[in-house]
Design a protein around this motif. Structure first.
Motif, short mmCIF file in Angstrom:
data_model
loop_
_atom_site.label_atom_id
_atom_site.label_comp_id
_atom_site.label_asym_id
_atom_site.label_seq_id
_atom_site.Cartn_x
_atom_site.Cartn_y
_atom_site.Cartn_z
N ALA A 21 0.84 -1.21 0.00
CA ALA A 21 0.00 0.00 0.00
C ALA A 21 0.87 1.26 0.00
O ALA A 21 1.94 1.29 0.60
CB ALA A 21 -0.90 0.00 1.23
N ARG A 22 0.39 2.30 -0.69
CA ARG A 22 1.15 3.55 -0.76
C ARG A 22 0.86 4.41 0.46
O ARG A 22 0.23 5.46 0.37
CB ARG A 22 0.81 4.28 -2.05
N ASP A 23 1.35 3.97 1.59
CA ASP A 23 1.15 4.69 2.83
C ASP A 23 2.40 5.53 3.13
O ASP A 23 3.26 5.71 2.27
CB ASP A 23 0.85 3.72 3.97
N ASP A 24 2.48 6.03 4.35
CA ASP A 24 3.62 6.87 4.72
C ASP A 24 4.94 6.12 4.58
O ASP A 24 5.95 6.71 4.17
CB ASP A 24 3.45 7.37 6.16
N SER A 25 4.95 4.83 4.94
CA SER A 25 6.19 4.07 4.87
C SER A 25 6.65 3.91 3.42
O SER A 25 7.85 3.89 3.14
CB SER A 25 6.01 2.68 5.51
N TYR A 26 5.70 3.81 2.49
CA TYR A 26 6.04 3.70 1.07
C TYR A 26 6.78 4.96 0.60
O TYR A 26 7.85 4.88 -0.02
CB TYR A 26 4.77 3.49 0.25
N TYR A 27 6.22 6.12 0.92
CA TYR A 27 6.85 7.36 0.48
C TYR A 27 8.15 7.63 1.25
O TYR A 27 9.06 8.29 0.73
CB TYR A 27 5.87 8.52 0.63
N ARG A 28 8.24 7.11 2.46
CA ARG A 28 9.48 7.24 3.21
C ARG A 28 10.60 6.44 2.53
O ARG A 28 11.75 6.89 2.47
CB ARG A 28 9.28 6.77 4.65
N ARG A 29 10.26 5.28 2.00
CA ARG A 29 11.26 4.47 1.29
C ARG A 29 11.71 5.16 0.00
O ARG A 29 12.89 5.15 -0.34
CB ARG A 29 10.70 3.08 0.97
N ILE A 30 10.75 5.76 -0.72
CA ILE A 30 11.10 6.48 -1.95
C ILE A 30 12.02 7.65 -1.63
O ILE A 30 13.01 7.90 -2.32
CB ILE A 30 9.83 6.97 -2.66
N ALA A 84 13.98 7.96 0.93
CA ALA A 84 15.28 7.43 1.36
C ALA A 84 16.11 6.97 0.16
O ALA A 84 17.34 7.14 0.13
CB ALA A 84 15.07 6.27 2.34
N LEU A 85 15.45 6.40 -0.84
CA LEU A 85 16.16 5.95 -2.04
C LEU A 85 16.71 7.14 -2.81
O LEU A 85 17.86 7.11 -3.30
CB LEU A 85 15.22 5.13 -2.92
N ASN A 86 15.92 8.19 -2.93
CA ASN A 86 16.41 9.41 -3.59
C ASN A 86 17.60 9.99 -2.83
O ASN A 86 18.57 10.46 -3.43
CB ASN A 86 15.29 10.45 -3.67
N TYR A 87 17.52 9.95 -1.49
CA TYR A 87 18.61 10.48 -0.67
C TYR A 87 19.89 9.67 -0.89
O TYR A 87 20.98 10.23 -1.05
CB TYR A 87 18.22 10.45 0.80
N ALA A 88 19.75 8.33 -0.90
CA ALA A 88 20.92 7.47 -1.08
C ALA A 88 21.57 7.72 -2.44
O ALA A 88 22.81 7.71 -2.56
CB ALA A 88 20.50 6.00 -0.95
N THR A 89 20.74 7.96 -3.45
CA THR A 89 21.27 8.19 -4.80
C THR A 89 22.04 9.50 -4.90
O THR A 89 23.10 9.56 -5.53
CB THR A 89 20.12 8.21 -5.82
N THR A 90 21.52 10.54 -4.27
CA THR A 90 22.17 11.86 -4.37
C THR A 90 23.32 12.02 -3.38
O THR A 90 24.06 13.01 -3.46
CB THR A 90 21.14 12.99 -4.13
N ASN A 91 23.47 11.08 -2.48
CA ASN A 91 24.55 11.16 -1.49
C ASN A 91 25.43 9.92 -1.54
O ASN A 91 25.92 9.44 -0.52
CB ASN A 91 23.97 11.34 -0.08
N ASP A 92 25.63 9.41 -2.75
CA ASP A 92 26.43 8.21 -2.95
C ASP A 92 27.90 8.55 -3.20
O ASP A 92 28.21 9.47 -3.97
CB ASP A 92 25.87 7.42 -4.14
N ASP A 93 28.77 7.82 -2.55
CA ASP A 93 30.21 7.93 -2.79
C ASP A 93 30.75 9.35 -2.63
O ASP A 93 31.57 9.82 -3.42
CB ASP A 93 30.54 7.42 -4.19
#
Length: 278
Positions: free
Chosen positions: A120-129, A131-140
């Protein structure tokens, strides 16, 4: 089930789901890992939500008999599958049924029987998205966003699984940045803040690191010998990184014999401990 030789035991495993099948795949992988030399031949049947689709699945099972694992909300489709398996003496199990029944009895709450409820697209779903964007822009060490926004910052020399670990953590809703430890290059000042994100140092055995780096260079068709794969230089690099972690009292995780999942589990445990102590 066939045993072509003494090296491996091959087993057809049919995974039947009315959703994405991720739960089944995880359970199957964890189960098969407990048997030596077992080589599962996976047949994934996902989004099975009609009688026609179920009949196609049963036809596939008839062509390649084996173990059946399923998660199915529709009682009619579930019964259809169970009846066919019983009639053909095919072992079949609902992997979630025992857990759901136990939890329902303990809570005194009925099961909702909703397909794909965990997606379900609840708060945890958007929190994961997020977090994924954050990991991508703050990699290496890219530092596309403020480090203060991270839940955890991973440090490590090159090829210590920093990036895949951050991506895995992002799928758990954890914002993780990673910064390479490079000789001669200073680390960001944000790492020194007392109430900043949890900083964790990753380390690995020099011998294993040399193997990983050599494989990396081979994949890039790079055959020149450099200090990047010189065992003495690599050992010095790893030792200096450990001294850096010790100097700042940062917790250390040795990833030499850890999978990405095991490393992430340890990080989640450290995050929980930190939260409980604050």
């Amino acid at each position: 089930m066939t045993r072509p030789d003494k090296l491996g035991l091959f087993l057809h495993v049919h995974l039947v789901s009315d959703s994405t099948g991720e739960t089944l795949a995880g359970v199957m992988k964890a189960t098969c890992a407990q048997f030596s030399n077992l080589i599962p031949i996976e047949h994934m049947h996902t989004m099975v939500r009609s009688e026609r689709q179920m009949d196609q699945v049963l036809a596939s099972m008839e062509r390649a008999p084996g173990l059946v694992m399923f998660t199915m909300v529709s009682m009619s489709l579930r019964d259809h599958l169970l009846e066919w398996c019983a009639r053909n003496s095919v072992p079949c199990m609902d992997v979630l049924d025992p857990l759901l029944k136990t939890m329902s009895q303990y809570l005194g709450t009925p099961i909702i029987h909703e397909t794909g409820a965990q997606h379900a697209r609840d708060d945890s779903y958007y929190r994961r998205i997020d977090a994924l964007n954050y990991a991508t822009t703050n990699d290496d060490g890219q530092l596309g966003s403020r480090l203060d926004n991270a839940d955890v910052i991973l440090l490590g020399v090159s090829r210590t699984s920093k990036t895949p670990t951050c991506v895995y953590l992002a799928n758990r809703g954890v914002k993780a940045a990673n910064i390479p430890v490079v000789p001669g290059l200073p680390l960001p000042d944000e790492l020194q803040r007392k109430n900043g994100p949890l900083v964790i140092g990753l380390t690995v055995s020099p011998k294993r690191l040399v193997q990983i780096r050599r494989n990396r260079l081979l994949s890039l068709n790079e055959e020149h010998t450099t200090s990047y794969i010189d065992e003495a230089e690599v050992r010095k690099e790893v030792v200096n990184a450990k001294r850096l972690y010790a100097r700042h009292h940062w917790p250390v995780i040795d990833v030499t014999r850890r999978s990405i999942e095991e490393t992430a589990a340890k990080i989640l445990s450290l995050l929980q401990e930190r939260g409980e102590s604050e």
